[in-house]
Enzyme design. Structure first.
Site, PDB file in Angstrom:
ATOM      1  N   ARG A 287       0.815  -1.205   0.000  1.00  0.00           N
ATOM      2  CA  ARG A 287       0.000   0.000   0.000  1.00  0.00           C
ATOM      3  C   ARG A 287       0.864   1.276   0.000  1.00  0.00           C
ATOM      4  NH1 ARG A 287      -5.359   0.735   2.480  1.00  0.00           N
ATOM      5  NH2 ARG A 287      -5.223  -1.452   3.028  1.00  0.00           N
TER       6      ARG A 287
ATOM      7  N   LYS B 203      -0.298 -19.462   4.450  1.00  0.00           N
ATOM      8  CA  LYS B 203      -1.151 -19.862   5.546  1.00  0.00           C
ATOM      9  C   LYS B 203      -1.304 -18.686   6.506  1.00  0.00           C
ATOM     10  CE  LYS B 203       0.460 -21.428   9.426  1.00  0.00           C
ATOM     11  NZ  LYS B 203       1.350 -20.564  10.206  1.00  0.00           N
TER      12      LYS B 203
ATOM     13  N   HIS C 174       5.097 -24.114   4.517  1.00  0.00           N
ATOM     14  CA  HIS C 174       6.541 -24.088   4.244  1.00  0.00           C
ATOM     15  C   HIS C 174       7.256 -25.299   4.838  1.00  0.00           C
ATOM     16  CE1 HIS C 174       6.957 -22.222   8.238  1.00  0.00           C
ATOM     17  NE2 HIS C 174       8.234 -22.517   8.185  1.00  0.00           N
TER      18      HIS C 174
ATOM     19  N   LYS D 243      10.885 -27.937   3.575  1.00  0.00           N
ATOM     20  CA  LYS D 243      12.121 -28.154   4.329  1.00  0.00           C
ATOM     21  C   LYS D 243      12.797 -29.420   3.813  1.00  0.00           C
ATOM     22  CE  LYS D 243      10.643 -25.921   8.619  1.00  0.00           C
ATOM     23  NZ  LYS D 243      11.587 -24.856   8.933  1.00  0.00           N
TER      24      LYS D 243
ATOM     25  N   GLU E 140       9.754 -24.079  19.816  1.00  0.00           N
ATOM     26  CA  GLU E 140      10.472 -22.848  19.450  1.00  0.00           C
ATOM     27  C   GLU E 140      10.899 -22.129  20.723  1.00  0.00           C
ATOM     28  OE1 GLU E 140       8.718 -20.811  15.768  1.00  0.00           O
ATOM     29  OE2 GLU E 140       6.973 -21.495  16.873  1.00  0.00           O
TER      30      GLU E 140
ATOM     31  N   ASP F  12      -2.154 -22.017  14.434  1.00  0.00           N
ATOM     32  CA  ASP F  12      -0.916 -21.522  13.828  1.00  0.00           C
ATOM     33  C   ASP F  12       0.021 -22.657  13.404  1.00  0.00           C
ATOM     34  OD1 ASP F  12       0.881 -19.309  13.186  1.00  0.00           O
ATOM     35  OD2 ASP F  12       2.104 -19.977  14.883  1.00  0.00           O
TER      36      ASP F  12
ATOM     37  N   HIS G 231       1.271 -27.346   9.890  1.00  0.00           N
ATOM     38  CA  HIS G 231       2.595 -27.989   9.903  1.00  0.00           C
ATOM     39  C   HIS G 231       2.585 -29.373  10.572  1.00  0.00           C
ATOM     40  CE1 HIS G 231       3.727 -24.103   8.588  1.00  0.00           C
ATOM     41  NE2 HIS G 231       3.924 -23.541   9.761  1.00  0.00           N
TER      42      HIS G 231
ATOM     43  N   LYS H  55       5.674 -22.048  21.912  1.00  0.00           N
ATOM     44  CA  LYS H  55       6.604 -20.918  21.885  1.00  0.00           C
ATOM     45  C   LYS H  55       7.308 -20.870  23.233  1.00  0.00           C
ATOM     46  CE  LYS H  55       4.849 -18.972  18.055  1.00  0.00           C
ATOM     47  NZ  LYS H  55       5.587 -19.112  16.806  1.00  0.00           N
TER      48      LYS H  55
END
Ligand code: BG6
Length: 484
Positions: free
Chosen positions: A46, A144, A174, A178, A212, A231, A236, A334
């Protein structure tokens, strides 16, 4: 192998994904001379930025992302490929400029990469059609998440499907790009050793962990509406589960592979309300420490109360002949103690021990597929402890490290996937029915959580998650693989 010349139009061109992942991936492909002739990258966003200002922004990010692979000559040639057009995705402004930029595209492959919020996918596709830019040969890539539940996923798929045919639509997960995830296919189907053992007859259970160390930080706004189940698990982790559990496809072909994955998704045992309570643990991180440094809790980062989970552990069953009775334990979170993604296949114990009790315990074999970091494959087995004494047993492992064996840079998942789109190969992308089957399975879990409105279990940042997640597997007499 070079790919055909292309115009990659990246919507969300100033966003995090484009700058952190897509442009660096294209840089590497350019550096390896896979990008040919007059190929262009047309970033769209934008903001009214000049081309020079955009290129300066890319340079700033790229240096950080590609590290020692950066060199001035490659960059200069790569920068020549980059263009910028300001377009209002939901309004009229800028579309004629984009049309003008694409007018001299000739016979190049045209790809629209929608690295934007999913609620813009439909409007962008409609505008592409109205501007006459969506040609029968062009391709559209969707990042996604495809929606937040089954209804919103269907709506997006319908809206995009009204402009592009299914074979033109590339839904990215993704993880499928990998190297180590693709290697799962090689492990299972280019070796005869494992397949005869790959069922409930010899496998006790499977664990899939994607942990993670990062928190949600600047993504708190998006993340709070999503949570770990939407998520990470819906896409995944379920994709990984499919690759482990699917039947051998007829060939490495887009429909053969995706048909087999779909069968697994449809065989997942539905989670009714009592299963949600007994087989799933949700967690949320509190303040703690990550790699020796104090870090805030999720609610501190968010700034308000929330029941969104930053961790989830699940016990999942696949209702078919091969897997009946074999639990798949999945967990992702996380702010965990380590960044590690791995699949652990635990085989059954030996049926009978010939050794005396003082020879030691016989651990069942465990095959670990390390997805990241320290990519590789490890097989834990029992051996005789060396020495002239009595026969004592000791666990040891066969260890295949990809870095040591192949000694080449491990390409980022996006490098492979972006080029697959140009090649017209959607095998490693999700088909509409797969995405919707995954949402169909996930949705009752979300509904039960919403109905019960219980807060997630707290866990201290920098740990392995809530104690209840450990209890989830230990209740079954098993333990999480913690050799990381
Ligand atoms: C993304 C999620 O899809 O995957 C992020 O939205 C997550 O929350 C990321 O951090 C993990 O990807 P990777 O490749 O770093 O394991």
């Amino acid at each position: 192998i070079p790919v055909a010349p292309f115009d990659y139009v990246v919507f969300g061109g100033t966003g995090d994904l484009a700058l952190r992942k897509l442009l660096p991936a294209l840089y590497h492909r350019h550096q390896d001379q896979q990008i040919t002739g007059p190929s262009r990258i047309i970033a769209v966003a934008r903001s009214a930025l000049s081309r020079d200002a955009y290129i300066a922004k890319v340079l700033e990010w790229l240096k950080g992302q590609v590290g020692s692979d950066f060199d001035e000559a490659t960059w200069a040639a790569f920068a020549d490929r980059i263009h910028y057009v300001a377009v209002d995705a939901t309004g009229d402004a800028g579309w004629p400029d984009l049309a003008a930029a694409l007018a001299d595209g000739g016979s190049k492959v045209r790809v629209f990469y929608l690295a934007t919020a999913p609620d813009l996918f439909g409007p962008i596709c409609r505008s592409l059609k109205a501007a006459g830019l969506a040609t029968p040969d062009s391709r559209v890539v969707l990042e996604k998440p495809i929606g937040t539940d089954l209804a919103s996923a269907r709506k997006i798929n319908d809206e995009v499907g009204a402009v592009f045919a299914e074979q033109q639509i590339y839904r990215i997960d993704h993880y499928l790009g990998k190297e180590t995830v693709q290697n799962l296919l090689a492990l299972r189907f280019a070796n005869s050793l494992f397949e005869p053992l790959w069922s409930s007859a010899w496998i006790d259970h499977v664990q899939i962990t994607v942990a993670e160390t990062v928190g949600v930080e600047s993504r708190a706004g998006y993340y709070d509406k999503s949570g770990a189940l939407r998520d990470m698990v819906q896409n995944h982790l379920l994709q990984l589960l499919c690759l482990v559990a699917m039947e051998p496809p007829r060939q490495m072909d887009k429909d053969a592979v995706r048909d087999e994955k779909l069968k697994v998704l449809r065989a997942l045992k539905p989670m009714k309300a009592p299963d949600v309570l007994s087989s799933i643990v949700r967690g949320q991180y509190k303040a703690g420490a990550s790699r020796g440094e104090g870090v805030p809790g999720y609610l501190d980062e968010l700034g308000h109360e929330s029941h969104t989970e930053t961790f989830v552990a699940l016990k999942v069953e696949i209702q078919n002949w091969r897997w009946a009775g074999v639990p798949f334990y999945l967990r992702t979170g996380k702010r965990m103690s380590e960044k590690v993604s791995e699949i652990a296949i635990q085989f059954r114990p030996v049926p009978h021990s010939i050794f005396p009790a003082d020879a030691g315990v016989i651990d069942p074999n465990r095959l670990i597929v390390r997805l990241q970091p320290n990519e590789g494959i490890r097989l834990h087995m029992m051996t005789k402890e060396p020495g002239p004494g009595g026969l004592r047993l000791r666990p040891a492992s066969l260890n295949l490290s990809f870095a040591e064996t192949f000694k080449i840079r491990n390409p980022d998942a996006y490098e492979r996937l972006l080029m697959d789109v140009v090649r017209g190969n959607p095998t490693l992308f999700m088909r509409r029915d797969e995405v919707e089957a995954a949402w169909t399975w996930v949705e009752p879990i979300l509904e039960t959580w919403e109905r019960r409105a219980e807060p997630p279990k707290p866990y201290v940042a920098g740990t392995t998650g809530p104690a209840a997640a450990i209890a989830l597997i230990e209740r079954d007499g098993r333990t999480w693989n913690e050799e990381a």
